[in-house]
Write a protein that holds these residues in place. Structure first.
Motif, PDB file in Angstrom:
ATOM      1  N   UNK A 238       0.827  -1.216   0.000  1.00 28.15           N
ATOM      2  CA  UNK A 238       0.000   0.000   0.000  1.00 28.15           C
ATOM      3  C   UNK A 238       0.855   1.258   0.000  1.00 28.15           C
ATOM      4  N   UNK A 239       2.028   1.182   0.661  1.00 29.08           N
ATOM      5  CA  UNK A 239       2.915   2.354   0.732  1.00 29.08           C
ATOM      6  C   UNK A 239       3.459   2.755  -0.636  1.00 29.08           C
ATOM      7  N   UNK A 240       3.412   1.851  -1.616  1.00 33.29           N
ATOM      8  CA  UNK A 240       3.905   2.172  -2.954  1.00 33.29           C
ATOM      9  C   UNK A 240       2.912   2.991  -3.768  1.00 33.29           C
ATOM     10  N   UNK A 241       1.667   3.089  -3.299  1.00 38.22           N
ATOM     11  CA  UNK A 241       0.655   3.858  -4.001  1.00 38.22           C
ATOM     12  C   UNK A 241       0.647   5.302  -3.492  1.00 38.22           C
ATOM     13  N   UNK A 242       0.304   6.226  -4.374  1.00 35.16           N
ATOM     14  CA  UNK A 242       0.310   7.648  -4.031  1.00 35.16           C
ATOM     15  C   UNK A 242      -0.693   7.957  -2.920  1.00 35.16           C
ATOM     16  N   UNK A 243      -1.806   7.213  -2.904  1.00 33.41           N
ATOM     17  CA  UNK A 243      -2.851   7.480  -1.910  1.00 33.41           C
ATOM     18  C   UNK A 243      -2.357   7.237  -0.490  1.00 33.41           C
ATOM     19  N   UNK A 244      -1.292   6.454  -0.328  1.00 34.97           N
ATOM     20  CA  UNK A 244      -0.785   6.146   1.013  1.00 34.97           C
ATOM     21  C   UNK A 244      -0.257   7.386   1.719  1.00 34.97           C
ATOM     22  N   UNK A 245       0.173   8.393   0.949  1.00 40.00           N
ATOM     23  CA  UNK A 245       0.672   9.629   1.568  1.00 40.00           C
ATOM     24  C   UNK A 245      -0.459  10.421   2.206  1.00 40.00           C
ATOM     25  N   UNK A 246      -1.665  10.310   1.639  1.00 35.79           N
ATOM     26  CA  UNK A 246      -2.814  11.021   2.181  1.00 35.79           C
ATOM     27  C   UNK A 246      -3.605  10.183   3.171  1.00 35.79           C
ATOM     28  N   UNK A 247      -3.593   8.873   2.968  1.00 33.80           N
ATOM     29  CA  UNK A 247      -4.364   7.971   3.824  1.00 33.80           C
ATOM     30  C   UNK A 247      -3.484   6.822   4.320  1.00 33.80           C
ATOM     31  N   UNK A 248      -2.616   7.069   5.288  1.00 36.81           N
ATOM     32  CA  UNK A 248      -1.775   5.977   5.803  1.00 36.81           C
ATOM     33  C   UNK A 248      -2.610   4.946   6.550  1.00 36.81           C
ATOM     34  N   UNK A 249      -2.244   3.676   6.427  1.00 34.38           N
ATOM     35  CA  UNK A 249      -3.007   2.606   7.083  1.00 34.38           C
ATOM     36  C   UNK A 249      -2.182   1.858   8.117  1.00 34.38           C
ATOM     37  N   UNK A 250      -0.986   2.330   8.396  1.00 40.45           N
ATOM     38  CA  UNK A 250      -0.126   1.607   9.325  1.00 40.45           C
ATOM     39  C   UNK A 250      -0.774   1.473  10.699  1.00 40.45           C
ATOM     40  N   UNK A 251      -1.458   2.532  11.156  1.00 37.26           N
ATOM     41  CA  UNK A 251      -2.122   2.468  12.453  1.00 37.26           C
ATOM     42  C   UNK A 251      -3.221   1.423  12.472  1.00 37.26           C
ATOM     43  N   UNK A 252      -3.986   1.335  11.385  1.00 38.36           N
ATOM     44  CA  UNK A 252      -5.046   0.330  11.312  1.00 38.36           C
ATOM     45  C   UNK A 252      -4.461  -1.081  11.270  1.00 38.36           C
ATOM     46  N   UNK A 253      -3.364  -1.237  10.543  1.00 38.34           N
ATOM     47  CA  UNK A 253      -2.706  -2.546  10.477  1.00 38.34           C
ATOM     48  C   UNK A 253      -2.252  -2.977  11.864  1.00 38.34           C
TER      49      UNK A 253
END
Length: 428
Positions: free
Chosen positions: A135-150
């Motif tokens: 997911x971090x390789x996609x541009x959207x990851x900069x606006x919507x990080x998911x590390x906390x949810x993971x």
């Protein structure tokens, strides 16, 4: 099967006596146990040496990159640990079916189940780590990080795995343990307070797009002033400009105030606000000789011609006696300096001309009359931005005396020394 092995041991390995009758069942169970573990070892060997090797060979030759991430995160490697556990679990039920061997079968099955749960936990952990990396390789990851949810999902999986292990050991349904967690709710809330607060705050930050990786934030209360390099379930990792690292509790981003400089970065300009304080005793009207000198300045010629026509037209219409300096309108050295500073900024290559640009007077102070420059540089990089505004201030401070003005500053030791020398000279 146990009877077959026991009879074979009695006939071929042990002498016919009473002790052999007692020892044969134990040797039979030991032998069958070794057979079960041998089957598990063979299953592990096949899974790792052949299946995993073939799968790795296939994955490394595909065009997709996401499967390489799963391979690097050892998802398939840890999944292969399930093979021996499954074989041992199934083989124990087949080889030890008799009631008298129930204890051996039970121990093997419980051991295999616990091993499968732990292996499954490692698989799930690697899987979600791989998902986060993909997911971090996609541009959207900069606006919507998911590390906390993971991380939140991983915690839930860990808790569920612990419940499964305990239920397996005590031979009770996991639902019974889950129903008993109600009494431990207060304790869990206390233990996981930061995690729960961080999870809720993370949802608010993500949904409102308040902060994301790569943002420059300032939070003086926590000593944070730099770039956000990581957003986790409980903390935000900030690399300050002095290269130190500050960890800010994520719920503090909701409860406390902070400045996010993302708007500046996205605007295309970085604000410059600087003031030059003019000694008010040096402010005066200018005469024709002064105007003639000022017209030699390229940036002022058009302004002075237009301003001169405007003032003459006003004085002509009002019919005032211009022989007295108080009457009518006249140009001042500070006004011409402001006009020069504005013209200088308008022709500066590194000043953003489509954003706010002005040179204004502020309220007079005991330290002089502030002439404020308010503009935006095109280059937002810190070092280059500082160079741009420093060059502008260097130039304007150097030309202030050309307009008959003086920059105000507090008296220095040199000023006091010169005053003393002047007084001594006057005394002589």
């Amino acid at each position: 099967m146990n009877e077959i092995v026991k009879n074979w041991i009695l006939e071929n390995m042990l002498p016919a006596n009473s002790m052999s009758q007692e020892l044969a069942p134990l040797l039979s169970l030991l032998f069958l146990g070794l057979v079960v573990f041998a089957l598990g070892f063979i299953a592990n060997l096949i899974a790792k040496r052949y299946i995993l090797t073939w799968l790795s060979y296939f994955i490394t030759r595909t065009k997709n990159k996401w499967d390489d991430v799963f391979l690097d995160r050892k998802v398939f490697n840890r999944l292969s640990h399930m093979a021996p556990a499954v074989v041992i679990y199934l083989a124990a039920g087949v080889i030890f079916p008799e009631a008298e061997e129930h204890l051996v079968e039970l121990l093997m099955k419980k051991g295999a189940l616990i091993y499968m749960i732990l292996a499954g936990l490692l698989v799930v952990n690697s899987f979600f780590s791989a998902v986060s990396e993909i997911y971090a390789n996609f541009e959207v990851s900069k606006n919507r990080p998911i590390k906390g949810y993971i991380q939140a999902i991983k915690i839930i999986v860990y808790l569920f795995a612990i419940i499964l292990v305990i239920s397996t050991l005590i031979d009770r349904s996991p639902l019974i343990l889950l129903s008993g967690l109600g009494a431990l709710t207060a304790v869990l809330l206390l233990v996981f307070k930061d995690t729960i607060l961080g999870f809720v705050a993370g949802i608010q930050l993500a949904s409102n797009n308040m902060v994301r990786q790569g943002d420059w934030i300032s939070m003086p209360k926590h000593g944070a002033d730099g770039d956000v390099i990581e957003v986790t379930l409980t903390t935000i990792k900030v690399q300050n400009w002095d290269k130190t690292i500050t960890y800010v509790p994520i719920y503090s981003m909701i409860s406390d105030s902070f400045a996010n400089w993302r708007g500046m970065a996205e605007s295309g300009g970085r604000r410059i606000v600087r003031s030059i304080k003019i000694d008010m005793t040096s402010i005066a009207f200018v005469d024709n000789a002064d105007l003639a000198e000022f017209r030699k300045i390229h940036l002022l010629k058009d302004y002075l011609d237009e301003k001169d026509r405007e003032i003459q037209e006003f004085n002509r219409k009002t019919g005032v006696d211009t022989s007295n300096l108080v009457n009518g309108r006249r140009q001042t050295n500070v006004g011409i300096f402001r006009a020069y500073a504005l013209a200088y900024l308008r022709q500066h290559a590194m000043i953003h001309q489509e954003m706010t640009l002005l040179v204004r007077q502020l309220q007079p102070e005991p330290n002089g009359l502030p002439i404020q420059l308010y503009c935006f540089s095109k280059d937002q990089r810190w070092a280059f931005y500082e160079d741009i505004q420093s060059d502008i201030m260097d130039h304007l401070l150097a030309i202030v005396p050309l307009f008959g003005l003086r920059v105000f500053q507090q008296p220095t030791g040199q000023d006091v020394r010169m005053l003393g020398l002047t007084s001594a000279a006057d005394a002589k």
